[in-house]
Every structure is written in C-alpha cells, then in structure tokens.
Design a protein around this motif. Sequence first.
Motif, short mmCIF file in Angstrom:
data_model
loop_
_atom_site.label_atom_id
_atom_site.label_comp_id
_atom_site.label_asym_id
_atom_site.label_seq_id
_atom_site.Cartn_x
_atom_site.Cartn_y
_atom_site.Cartn_z
N ASP A 159 44.00 50.05 51.15
CA ASP A 159 45.27 49.31 50.56
C ASP A 159 45.15 47.76 50.26
O ASP A 159 45.70 47.33 49.55
CB ASP A 159 46.55 49.59 51.65
CG ASP A 159 46.93 51.16 51.95
OD1 ASP A 159 45.59 51.81 52.30
OD2 ASP A 159 47.89 51.43 51.63
N PHE A 160 44.47 47.02 51.37
CA PHE A 160 44.14 45.79 51.34
C PHE A 160 43.45 45.50 50.04
O PHE A 160 43.74 44.49 49.25
CB PHE A 160 43.60 45.18 52.44
CG PHE A 160 42.66 43.96 52.17
CD1 PHE A 160 42.93 42.86 52.23
CD2 PHE A 160 41.22 44.33 52.12
CE1 PHE A 160 42.05 41.93 51.68
CE2 PHE A 160 40.42 43.55 52.08
CZ PHE A 160 40.60 42.13 51.80
N ALA A 161 42.37 46.06 49.81
CA ALA A 161 41.54 45.95 48.75
C ALA A 161 41.93 46.23 47.21
O ALA A 161 41.97 45.55 46.31
CB ALA A 161 40.17 46.73 48.84
N LEU A 162 42.85 47.19 47.24
CA LEU A 162 43.82 47.61 45.94
C LEU A 162 44.35 46.65 45.54
O LEU A 162 44.92 46.10 44.62
CB LEU A 162 44.40 48.93 46.11
CG LEU A 162 43.30 49.96 46.01
CD1 LEU A 162 44.08 51.37 46.37
CD2 LEU A 162 42.51 50.37 44.58
N THR A 163 45.08 46.01 46.59
CA THR A 163 46.23 44.93 46.58
C THR A 163 45.37 43.65 46.34
O THR A 163 45.97 43.17 45.16
CB THR A 163 46.86 44.53 47.94
OG1 THR A 163 47.73 45.77 48.34
CG2 THR A 163 47.95 43.59 47.70
N LEU A 164 44.41 43.38 46.61
CA LEU A 164 43.41 42.13 46.22
C LEU A 164 43.18 42.13 44.90
O LEU A 164 43.11 41.30 44.01
CB LEU A 164 42.33 41.89 47.35
CG LEU A 164 41.52 40.66 46.89
CD1 LEU A 164 42.42 39.47 46.69
CD2 LEU A 164 40.44 40.46 48.05
N VAL A 165 42.71 43.45 44.51
CA VAL A 165 42.15 43.59 43.20
C VAL A 165 43.20 43.44 42.15
O VAL A 165 42.78 42.87 40.98
CB VAL A 165 41.50 45.06 43.06
CG1 VAL A 165 41.31 45.24 41.48
CG2 VAL A 165 40.12 45.16 43.60
N SER A 166 44.44 43.85 42.58
CA SER A 166 45.63 43.81 41.38
C SER A 166 45.89 42.26 41.33
O SER A 166 46.46 41.80 40.27
CB SER A 166 46.80 44.37 41.99
OG SER A 166 47.38 43.77 43.10
N ILE A 167 45.46 41.52 42.32
CA ILE A 167 45.61 40.02 42.23
C ILE A 167 44.60 39.16 41.55
O ILE A 167 44.88 38.43 40.63
CB ILE A 167 45.86 39.38 43.63
CG1 ILE A 167 47.16 39.69 44.44
CG2 ILE A 167 46.09 37.72 43.42
CD1 ILE A 167 47.03 39.65 45.78
N LEU A 168 43.55 39.74 41.81
CA LEU A 168 42.22 38.95 41.03
C LEU A 168 42.13 39.48 39.71
O LEU A 168 41.45 38.62 38.97
CB LEU A 168 40.84 39.50 41.98
CG LEU A 168 40.58 39.04 43.26
CD1 LEU A 168 39.68 39.83 44.08
CD2 LEU A 168 40.60 37.67 43.43
N ALA A 169 42.42 40.61 39.27
CA ALA A 169 42.64 41.21 38.01
C ALA A 169 43.75 41.62 37.46
O ALA A 169 44.46 40.49 37.01
CB ALA A 169 41.57 42.59 38.23
N ASP A 170 44.21 42.66 37.51
CA ASP A 170 45.49 42.91 37.28
C ASP A 170 46.02 44.62 37.92
O ASP A 170 44.84 45.18 38.55
CB ASP A 170 45.77 43.40 35.74
CG ASP A 170 44.60 44.02 34.88
OD1 ASP A 170 44.36 45.12 35.59
OD2 ASP A 170 44.12 43.47 34.15
N ARG A 171 47.03 44.99 37.81
CA ARG A 171 47.36 46.18 38.41
C ARG A 171 46.78 47.47 37.77
O ARG A 171 46.48 48.31 38.38
CB ARG A 171 48.96 46.33 38.20
CG ARG A 171 49.62 47.73 38.78
CD ARG A 171 50.86 47.78 38.79
NE ARG A 171 51.50 49.08 39.25
CZ ARG A 171 52.89 49.30 39.70
NH1 ARG A 171 53.83 48.43 39.74
NH2 ARG A 171 53.05 50.39 40.24
#
Length: 231
Positions: A159-171
């Motif tokens: 969950d953490f990594a998916l949240t971070l990817v949404s911040i680094l890239a997009d949802r």
Amino acid sequence: MSAPLQIGLLVFPKVTQLDFTGPLQVFAGLPGAKIHLIWKRIEPVPTDSVLVLTPTVTFADCPQLDVICVPGGAGADDLVNDEETLDFLRTQAKAAKYVTSVCTGSLVLGAAGLLEGYNAATHWSAMQYLTAFGATPTKTRVCVDRNRITGGGVTAGIDFALTLVSILADRKTAEAIQLGLEYNPAPPFNAGSPDAAPPDVVSFLKERMAARSAGRSDAMERAAMRLNQPA
C-alpha cells in the motif's frame, strides 16, 4: 532525456523480506526508476526467513537518492544503535525528495532523528516507541506527512509503495501496477490487526513475541538516549 528516478532500499541482516520485496515489486513497475539495494558491503545478507538478499551498492558508493526506504524486521532493532547506518540515512535525507519506511523501519528513521515533529506509522507492536523519537504514532496503513511517508506492518509495504508511486508519477500508473500485480486482497481470516483478531490469537502472538519485545524495548531506550544527548 530526464535523469532516472533514484530509489534506494536498505537491506540488512534479519530484515523482514516482505517489508522489502513488496515495495520492490511495486517500484520495479515504475517507468524511469533506477532501484538500488543498499548495505555497508556487497555481500549476501540473510533475511528473517530462508531468503538471502544481495546488495547492489554500498553506503560509500550510493548515489544521491530521490527516495530512501528503510524496511523493518528484527534487524531494525540492531540498526537503531548503528551509527554507520544512521549517519548514512541522515546524509541521504538532506537532499532526498522522500524519506520513507515500512513497518519498524520507521524506528530506524526515528533513531536517526528524521521523524521529529512528524506523524508516522509502524507495526502495531512497536507504536509506543515512536514518541521517544519525537514522532506522533499514527494508526494507519500509510502515513503521509510532508516528505515523510511511512507504512504500517509488513503487508502495508505494498500500500505504501503504490501510494508513493501515485505521488512520484500519477494515479493511473499506480493503478496499472496494482492491476498487474493483481493486488486485490481478500484474506481468509479477519485477523490482520489486534483490533480485529480474536483475543486469544492476540494473546498467543504476544506471548510468542515476548522475548523479542523485551530486547526491542532495551534497544529503543538506548537509541532514544543517544539521540537526545547534548551535542
């Protein structure tokens, strides 16, 4: 052509492999990311299971990271008093865009002085130690406080990594990675937190963890004392 996003995950003896491999698998799907597995030396590192990990870069040779991530596990109890590791994290954190952790990795960030004044998550069994490092314990799967992003226990690393990817890239990118992993949790039992698990299961696990909890308490007390010593 833009420079690759530099993501570094700390590996260390007795790391909980799922704290590490869950986020790693998510980050592997992020376009333009270069992932580093970091330890003091390039040598096999035993996890808390049969899996052995091989670092790709040493502390000395690690480039400046955009994201530094510290997983947890029994070995984190040793790292909170390991000055070489804490100095490395402090140095990286100065210019990193995001300083992050999974599970009890947040205690290591705390011992390095990197969570003072921040909300932070960790494994449910370790929540009480965050306050000694100036952090506010937050009972959530993922805690985002400015550029500090901390995950709860073990499986929360995904969950953490998916949240971070949404911040680094997009949802959309994060959702595509989630779909590719078929990350659609439907656990067979409602026992994934002490609030939901049957009381006898909670007691049973706490008894099994008692010896380790005592050792952790001692390590955290020493780490907090060292952090709060006058310069």
